[in-house]
Motif scaffolding. Structure first.
Motif, mmCIF file in Angstrom:
data_model
loop_
_atom_site.group_PDB
_atom_site.id
_atom_site.type_symbol
_atom_site.label_atom_id
_atom_site.label_comp_id
_atom_site.label_asym_id
_atom_site.label_seq_id
_atom_site.Cartn_x
_atom_site.Cartn_y
_atom_site.Cartn_z
ATOM 1 N N GLY A 216 0.821 -1.209 0.000
ATOM 2 C CA GLY A 216 0.000 0.000 0.000
ATOM 3 C C GLY A 216 0.847 1.248 0.000
ATOM 4 O O GLY A 216 2.067 1.210 -0.174
ATOM 5 N N TYR A 217 0.177 2.363 0.231
ATOM 6 C CA TYR A 217 0.842 3.663 0.310
ATOM 7 C C TYR A 217 1.148 3.908 1.790
ATOM 8 O O TYR A 217 0.446 4.650 2.476
ATOM 9 C CB TYR A 217 -0.064 4.750 -0.284
ATOM 10 N N ILE A 218 2.200 3.249 2.258
ATOM 11 C CA ILE A 218 2.496 3.156 3.687
ATOM 12 C C ILE A 218 3.969 3.400 3.958
ATOM 13 O O ILE A 218 4.778 3.387 3.031
ATOM 14 C CB ILE A 218 2.113 1.745 4.211
ATOM 15 N N GLU A 219 4.292 3.593 5.226
ATOM 16 C CA GLU A 219 5.672 3.723 5.648
ATOM 17 C C GLU A 219 6.029 2.505 6.493
ATOM 18 O O GLU A 219 5.245 2.063 7.329
ATOM 19 C CB GLU A 219 5.867 4.995 6.469
ATOM 20 N N GLN A 220 7.218 1.994 6.272
ATOM 21 C CA GLN A 220 7.670 0.771 6.918
ATOM 22 C C GLN A 220 7.600 0.856 8.449
ATOM 23 O O GLN A 220 7.094 -0.050 9.097
ATOM 24 C CB GLN A 220 9.105 0.479 6.473
ATOM 25 N N ASN A 221 8.082 1.950 9.017
ATOM 26 C CA ASN A 221 8.110 2.078 10.475
ATOM 27 C C ASN A 221 6.715 2.156 11.075
ATOM 28 O O ASN A 221 6.478 1.636 12.166
ATOM 29 C CB ASN A 221 8.931 3.304 10.886
ATOM 30 N N LYS A 222 5.787 2.810 10.378
ATOM 31 C CA LYS A 222 4.416 2.906 10.889
ATOM 32 C C LYS A 222 3.735 1.536 10.898
ATOM 33 O O LYS A 222 2.983 1.216 11.807
ATOM 34 C CB LYS A 222 3.612 3.903 10.063
#
Length: 145
Positions: free
Chosen positions: A64-70
């Protein structure tokens, strides 16, 4: 006035667009309840397109349109032990059975991704050094007859 400003770009801030990416995590899951808890938490996360879980490998793949750390923090918030997927296929590693790389807990066909970070730079430097020993451009190079 607002229309004119929008045409000229005044007062308009550009948001940084997120790219579609895949995040792989190693998450300790023992039962269907654990799997459902993790899947539900990630599916409700903003920007997530899909969640795939392979409980046998303890692997969660989120796209998805996501950040790895989140994503990692969201899984850890469920109370599960999670980390970024530490394995690579063994055929991508030069020495898959050296200490630190081989992990008997890794899924079949995988080893730890240790060598990529530590040994690759030193290997390149060694190869470069040996190549320069026999280089035509090096006036002090060895001569082989």
């Amino acid at each position: 006035m607002g229309y004119l400003q929008s045409l000229l770009g005044y007062g308009h801030t550009h948001k940084k667009r997120r790219q579609l990416q895949t995040v792989e995590l190693k998450v300790r899951m023992d039962c269907d309840g654990c799997e459902l808890k993790v899947k539900k938490a990630l599916s409700n996360m903003k920007g997530v397109e899909s969640v795939e879980i392979n409980r046998k490998q303890n692997k969660v793949t989120v796209t998805g349109y996501i950040e790895q750390n989140k994503v990692l923090k969201k899984v850890q918030a469920t109370g599960k032990k999670a980390e970024i997927w530490p394995y690579v296929p063994y055929d991508l590693v030069m020495h898959p059975y050296v200490v630190g790389t081989y992990d008997k807990r890794a899924p079949p066909g995988y080893v730890r991704n240790v060598e990529v970070i530590t040994a690759s730079s030193s290997t390149v430097k060694q190869e470069e050094r040996f190549t320069n020993l026999f280089s035509d451009e090096n006036p002090n190079a060895c001569l082989i007859m």
